[in-house]
Design a protein around this motif. Sequence first.
Motif, PDB file in Angstrom:
ATOM      1  N   ALA A   6       4.684  11.615   4.345  1.00 20.64           N
ATOM      2  CA  ALA A   6       6.085  12.008   4.254  1.00 20.64           C
ATOM      3  C   ALA A   6       6.865  11.418   5.414  1.00 20.64           C
ATOM      4  CB  ALA A   6       6.190  13.528   4.249  1.00 20.64           C
ATOM      5  N   HIS A   7       8.122  11.127   5.137  1.00 20.59           N
ATOM      6  CA  HIS A   7       8.946  10.406   6.111  1.00 20.59           C
ATOM      7  C   HIS A   7      10.167  11.249   6.471  1.00 20.59           C
ATOM      8  CE1 HIS A   7      11.471   6.568   7.115  1.00 20.59           C
ATOM      9  NE2 HIS A   7      11.120   7.253   8.193  1.00 20.59           N
ATOM     10  N   LEU A   8      10.363  11.461   7.761  1.00 16.25           N
ATOM     11  CA  LEU A   8      11.504  12.205   8.278  1.00 16.25           C
ATOM     12  C   LEU A   8      12.403  11.266   9.061  1.00 16.25           C
ATOM     13  CD1 LEU A   8      13.067  14.808   9.155  1.00 16.25           C
ATOM     14  CD2 LEU A   8      11.442  14.956  11.073  1.00 16.25           C
ATOM     15  N   TRP A 319      17.645  19.485   7.794  1.00 12.76           N
ATOM     16  CA  TRP A 319      17.527  20.395   8.929  1.00 12.76           C
ATOM     17  C   TRP A 319      18.568  20.000   9.977  1.00 12.76           C
ATOM     18  CZ3 TRP A 319      13.663  19.504   5.640  1.00 12.76           C
ATOM     19  CH2 TRP A 319      12.710  20.490   5.406  1.00 12.76           C
ATOM     20  N   ALA A 320      18.865  20.900  10.890  1.00 11.40           N
ATOM     21  CA  ALA A 320      19.788  20.595  11.992  1.00 11.40           C
ATOM     22  C   ALA A 320      19.328  21.342  13.229  1.00 11.40           C
ATOM     23  CB  ALA A 320      21.220  20.974  11.643  1.00 11.40           C
ATOM     24  N   ALA A 321      19.508  20.738  14.387  1.00  5.87           N
ATOM     25  CA  ALA A 321      19.074  21.359  15.645  1.00  5.87           C
ATOM     26  C   ALA A 321      19.925  20.846  16.784  1.00  5.87           C
ATOM     27  CB  ALA A 321      17.593  21.051  15.909  1.00  5.87           C
ATOM     28  N   GLY A 322      20.010  21.655  17.829  1.00  7.70           N
ATOM     29  CA  GLY A 322      20.746  21.248  19.026  1.00  7.70           C
ATOM     30  C   GLY A 322      22.215  21.612  18.937  1.00  7.70           C
ATOM     31  N   SER A 343       8.878  23.041  11.194  1.00  9.63           N
ATOM     32  CA  SER A 343       9.276  23.453   9.850  1.00  9.63           C
ATOM     33  C   SER A 343       9.246  22.276   8.882  1.00  9.63           C
ATOM     34  CB  SER A 343      10.674  24.070   9.888  1.00  9.63           C
ATOM     35  OG  SER A 343      11.156  24.324   8.586  1.00  9.63           O
ATOM     36  N   VAL A 344       9.800  21.133   9.302  1.00 11.55           N
ATOM     37  CA  VAL A 344       9.795  19.940   8.457  1.00 11.55           C
ATOM     38  C   VAL A 344       8.373  19.565   8.070  1.00 11.55           C
ATOM     39  CG1 VAL A 344      10.270  17.470   8.389  1.00 11.55           C
ATOM     40  CG2 VAL A 344      11.966  19.020   9.353  1.00 11.55           C
ATOM     41  N   ALA A 345       7.485  19.536   9.057  1.00 13.70           N
ATOM     42  CA  ALA A 345       6.106  19.125   8.799  1.00 13.70           C
ATOM     43  C   ALA A 345       5.440  20.035   7.771  1.00 13.70           C
ATOM     44  CB  ALA A 345       5.312  19.134  10.099  1.00 13.70           C
ATOM     45  N   ALA A 346       5.681  21.337   7.870  1.00 10.71           N
ATOM     46  CA  ALA A 346       5.084  22.270   6.908  1.00 10.71           C
ATOM     47  C   ALA A 346       5.723  22.140   5.534  1.00 10.71           C
ATOM     48  CB  ALA A 346       5.222  23.700   7.425  1.00 10.71           C
ATOM     49  N   ARG A 347       7.045  22.117   5.485  1.00  7.48           N
ATOM     50  CA  ARG A 347       7.742  22.093   4.194  1.00  7.48           C
ATOM     51  C   ARG A 347       7.492  20.812   3.418  1.00  7.48           C
ATOM     52  NH1 ARG A 347       8.821  27.237   2.837  1.00  7.48           N
ATOM     53  NH2 ARG A 347       9.663  28.371   4.646  1.00  7.48           N
ATOM     54  N   LEU A 348       7.327  19.695   4.105  1.00 11.57           N
ATOM     55  CA  LEU A 348       7.016  18.447   3.411  1.00 11.57           C
ATOM     56  C   LEU A 348       5.631  18.469   2.793  1.00 11.57           C
ATOM     57  CD1 LEU A 348       8.575  15.733   5.764  1.00 11.57           C
ATOM     58  CD2 LEU A 348       9.402  16.487   3.538  1.00 11.57           C
ATOM     59  N   ARG A 349       4.773  19.365   3.270  1.00 16.36           N
ATOM     60  CA  ARG A 349       3.449  19.557   2.651  1.00 16.36           C
ATOM     61  C   ARG A 349       3.474  20.652   1.597  1.00 16.36           C
ATOM     62  NH1 ARG A 349       1.889  19.936   8.108  1.00 16.36           N
ATOM     63  NH2 ARG A 349       1.391  22.137   7.763  1.00 16.36           N
ATOM     64  N   GLY A 350       4.643  21.285   1.416  1.00 15.70           N
ATOM     65  CA  GLY A 350       4.735  22.373   0.473  1.00 15.70           C
ATOM     66  C   GLY A 350       4.154  23.663   0.999  1.00 15.70           C
ATOM     67  N   ALA A 351       4.086  23.809   2.336  1.00 16.56           N
ATOM     68  CA  ALA A 351       3.475  24.989   2.947  1.00 16.56           C
ATOM     69  C   ALA A 351       4.511  25.766   3.755  1.00 16.56           C
ATOM     70  CB  ALA A 351       2.323  24.567   3.852  1.00 16.56           C
ATOM     71  N   GLU A 352       4.135  26.986   4.119  1.00 13.87           N
ATOM     72  CA  GLU A 352       4.950  27.786   5.025  1.00 13.87           C
ATOM     73  C   GLU A 352       4.627  27.388   6.464  1.00 13.87           C
ATOM     74  OE1 GLU A 352       7.199  30.308   4.543  1.00 13.87           O
ATOM     75  OE2 GLU A 352       7.179  29.974   2.382  1.00 13.87           O
TER      76      GLU A 352
END
Length: 474
Positions: A6-8, A319-322, A343-352
């Motif tokens: 997955a690419h962010l 997502w947004a931060a800062g 959060s991004v890393a988990a959600r891109l895997r379909g996980a919590e």
Amino acid sequence: MTAERAHLAVIGAGPAGLAAALAAAGRGVRVTLIDSAARAGGQFYRQPTAGLRARRPRALHHGWRTWERLSRALALQMEAGTITHLTDHHVWLVDRSGTAHLPTGTGGFVVHALRGRLQEEPGTVRADAVLLATGGYEKVLPFPGWTLPGVVTAGGAQAMLKGTLVVPGRRAVVAGTGPLLLPVATGLAAAGVEVAALVESADPRAFLRRAGALAAEPGKAAEGAGYAARLLRHRVPLRMRHAVVEAHGEERLDAVTVAALDADGHVRPGTERRIPCDTLAVGHGMLPHTDLADALGCRVEGVRVHVDEEQRTDVPGVWAAGETTGVGGAALSLAEGRIAGHSVAARLRGAEPDPRDRSAATRSRTRLRAFSAALDAVYAPPARWAERVTDDTVVCRCEEVTAGTVRAAVDELGAGDVRTVKLLTRAGMGWCQGRMCEPAVAGLAGCEQTPARRLLARPVPLGVLAAAGEPTDD
């Protein structure tokens, strides 16, 4: 989603963007870090130009060890190929492409940027998710004489010092309100500038009323005490509950008039004092950059992007931060960036997300948000500032619109919001698209400052727009 990782796309390489990129890459996400500057760090960690060969760049910074840790981690991830860092990329639009698919079923994104110092060469990045860490910009309220050469923003003075090791003048007044004034004044004094006064409009009693919230962050209190000690060491006069009411000069600044304010923000008669100087560094806090979030359709509350506990916007995949979610300083940005990256890393895997990944950062975020809310209340601009702006004072510098013209649009033509004032006067139609003058126009018009939804986040050549239908990946 494609077979590869997955690419962010992280837009902004300041504290929030760096923390988010490192957190996501550490969990197996492929990250492209996109930034308009030539080097990572943002405004807070701005570095001297490499050609200057600065021997002690840490002398200009607070939190240098944190920067060294972030810098080393970024270099390692880039070497490993997990993070690609695109410098001198000025993002003007993020759109949903529909060509990539997250586990949640949402489409991917295309980030459009102008590359290079001249911002003429187009470039695009495709990603499964986007994290906005676009930071903030300075809020400056007008006053008679504020357009004179020699008047700069407080952040601009700091950027000159950090990035080019150049000072804006020999004798300076630092004025306005907000915590940024302290490092600017002490930084200029340490660089050899005679700081004739630090003029702060905040009421000292406001600090006492919020002593509990401020004391909850002893590290911040110690930081403030350190700045106060340096002001004393450099013999910088501190004038609390004062404001610059006029800047004087013919071809450039040669003096400012400062005056004491009463509890209601009015100038106290007989307190005016003229201070000779060749530089005025002035600022009234910071505002979040929300242009890209607006164009994506993200919910914006007041002037900040709304996010949930995971730093997710209400647009799936974004997502947004800062500072874009509310100005609160580098430490808060780092905490929000870590939470967003995990959060991004988990959600891109379909996980919590694993609560253990963000427990410490969440606690830090809660404390720092409370602290920043207390600072916002303490450093609110004086209530009556607009009354001191004369009719012939230029408010919109791009279009040369005066305060009198804005007032006439309200009083004679019935304008009741910033957009209507803009249509009637052209205030906000220039190169900066109202980023500099919008707070002043809203204050003079007596209405709230609400973000204007713009399709493009910055001026773009027509040729680039014409070719945007056939993007080529970087």
